[in-house]
Scaffold this motif. Structure first.
Motif, PDB file in Angstrom:
ATOM      1  N   CYS A  48       1.108  -1.232  -0.243  1.00 62.26           N
ATOM      2  CA  CYS A  48       0.028   0.305  -0.142  1.00 62.26           C
ATOM      3  C   CYS A  48       0.945   1.380  -0.063  1.00 62.26           C
ATOM      4  O   CYS A  48       0.957   2.232  -1.220  1.00 62.26           O
ATOM      5  CB  CYS A  48      -0.901   0.040   1.456  1.00 62.26           C
ATOM      6  N   ARG A  49       1.570   1.759   0.622  1.00 65.96           N
ATOM      7  CA  ARG A  49       2.949   2.619   0.696  1.00 65.96           C
ATOM      8  C   ARG A  49       3.384   2.810  -0.507  1.00 65.96           C
ATOM      9  O   ARG A  49       3.631   3.715  -0.905  1.00 65.96           O
ATOM     10  CB  ARG A  49       3.914   2.462   2.273  1.00 65.96           C
ATOM     11  N   ALA A  50       3.754   1.779  -0.851  1.00 64.63           N
ATOM     12  CA  ALA A  50       4.751   1.555  -2.359  1.00 64.63           C
ATOM     13  C   ALA A  50       3.730   1.961  -3.182  1.00 64.63           C
ATOM     14  O   ALA A  50       4.136   3.044  -3.829  1.00 64.63           O
ATOM     15  CB  ALA A  50       5.178   0.791  -2.313  1.00 64.63           C
ATOM     16  N   ARG A  51       2.434   1.816  -3.556  1.00 65.50           N
ATOM     17  CA  ARG A  51       1.550   1.877  -4.271  1.00 65.50           C
ATOM     18  C   ARG A  51       0.367   3.768  -4.199  1.00 65.50           C
ATOM     19  O   ARG A  51       0.211   4.541  -5.007  1.00 65.50           O
ATOM     20  CB  ARG A  51       0.333   1.643  -4.187  1.00 65.50           C
ATOM     21  N   LEU A  80       6.805  -4.464  11.136  1.00 62.13           N
ATOM     22  CA  LEU A  80       7.453  -2.818  10.223  1.00 62.13           C
ATOM     23  C   LEU A  80       8.392  -2.569  10.331  1.00 62.13           C
ATOM     24  O   LEU A  80       8.830  -2.451  10.866  1.00 62.13           O
ATOM     25  CB  LEU A  80       6.572  -2.262   9.845  1.00 62.13           C
ATOM     26  N   ASP A  81       9.325  -2.236   8.439  1.00 60.06           N
ATOM     27  CA  ASP A  81      10.156  -1.358   9.116  1.00 60.06           C
ATOM     28  C   ASP A  81       9.695   0.386   9.580  1.00 60.06           C
ATOM     29  O   ASP A  81       8.575   0.550   9.788  1.00 60.06           O
ATOM     30  CB  ASP A  81      11.450  -1.341   7.677  1.00 60.06           C
ATOM     31  N   ALA A  86       4.872   3.577   9.918  1.00 61.89           N
ATOM     32  CA  ALA A  86       5.243   5.512   9.876  1.00 61.89           C
ATOM     33  C   ALA A  86       3.712   6.031   9.019  1.00 61.89           C
ATOM     34  O   ALA A  86       2.470   6.490   9.467  1.00 61.89           O
ATOM     35  CB  ALA A  86       6.282   6.594   9.275  1.00 61.89           C
ATOM     36  N   TYR A  87       3.963   4.799   7.992  1.00 61.55           N
ATOM     37  CA  TYR A  87       2.505   4.912   6.824  1.00 61.55           C
ATOM     38  C   TYR A  87       1.520   4.465   7.770  1.00 61.55           C
ATOM     39  O   TYR A  87       0.300   3.989   7.731  1.00 61.55           O
ATOM     40  CB  TYR A  87       3.155   4.250   5.390  1.00 61.55           C
ATOM     41  N   ALA A  88       1.383   2.999   7.823  1.00 62.77           N
ATOM     42  CA  ALA A  88       0.425   2.633   9.008  1.00 62.77           C
ATOM     43  C   ALA A  88      -0.642   2.422  10.178  1.00 62.77           C
ATOM     44  O   ALA A  88      -1.155   2.914  10.250  1.00 62.77           O
ATOM     45  CB  ALA A  88       1.011   1.196   9.827  1.00 62.77           C
ATOM     46  N   PHE A  94      -6.883  -0.356  12.948  1.00 66.22           N
ATOM     47  CA  PHE A  94      -7.191  -1.838  14.246  1.00 66.22           C
ATOM     48  C   PHE A  94      -8.184  -1.621  14.977  1.00 66.22           C
ATOM     49  O   PHE A  94      -8.307  -1.673  16.897  1.00 66.22           O
ATOM     50  CB  PHE A  94      -5.822  -2.811  15.040  1.00 66.22           C
ATOM     51  N   PRO A  95      -9.029  -1.359  14.694  1.00 66.17           N
ATOM     52  CA  PRO A  95     -10.004  -1.081  15.946  1.00 66.17           C
ATOM     53  C   PRO A  95     -10.833  -2.416  16.571  1.00 66.17           C
ATOM     54  O   PRO A  95     -11.498  -2.931  15.505  1.00 66.17           O
ATOM     55  CB  PRO A  95     -11.367  -0.437  15.196  1.00 66.17           C
ATOM     56  N   ASP A  96     -10.998  -2.438  18.038  1.00 61.59           N
ATOM     57  CA  ASP A  96     -11.317  -4.392  18.381  1.00 61.59           C
ATOM     58  C   ASP A  96     -13.219  -3.712  18.677  1.00 61.59           C
ATOM     59  O   ASP A  96     -13.389  -3.036  18.385  1.00 61.59           O
ATOM     60  CB  ASP A  96     -11.177  -3.711  19.877  1.00 61.59           C
ATOM     61  N   CYS A  97     -13.474  -4.988  18.432  1.00 57.05           N
ATOM     62  CA  CYS A  97     -15.025  -5.295  18.624  1.00 57.05           C
ATOM     63  C   CYS A  97     -14.920  -6.462  19.286  1.00 57.05           C
ATOM     64  O   CYS A  97     -14.073  -7.264  19.493  1.00 57.05           O
ATOM     65  CB  CYS A  97     -15.095  -5.588  17.141  1.00 57.05           C
TER      66      CYS A  97
END
Length: 111
Positions: A48-51, A80-81, A86-88, A94-97
């Motif tokens: 996603c970040r690369a795109r 993640l690096d 930072a992108y994520a 990540f909303p809890d349910c």
């Protein structure tokens, strides 16, 4: 049925490519398997970040446990690096349910 694709869970690249185009990610794999799902999500974040994806993407772990999505998010972030992290942080949620099953207690076996 039509309009769906099936991938083996170990075909991470293909699954990550699908995630990179998704509007929402839901998983239900039992809590012991969240680290494995995190590997594929980490790959998807990199794609996603690369795109240059700017559309936010929520990932919800539908597990019978407290804080399942937060737990998944921790597993993902640990893979993640710095640039992907930072992108994520900006675009992945990540909303809890809470998924709760009600199962009747079995009757004691009298035999």
């Amino acid at each position: 049925m039509s309009g769906y694709r099936v991938y083996h869970s170990l075909d991470r690249q293909a699954v990550a490519q699908e995630i990179a185009q998704a509007a929402l990610v839901l998983t239900a794999v039992f809590d012991d398997n969240l680290p494995d799902v995190a590997e594929t999500l980490a790959l998807a974040i990199s794609i996603c970040r690369a795109r240059g994806r700017k559309t936010p993407l929520n990932c919800i772990a539908c597990e019978n446990m407290m804080d399942s999505s937060s737990t998944l998010g921790r597993h993902v972030r640990s893979r993640l690096d710095a640039a992907d992290l930072a992108y994520a942080e900006q675009y992945f949620g990540f909303p809890d349910c809470m998924i709760s099953r009600i199962v009747p207690r079995p009757e004691p076996d009298l035999w």
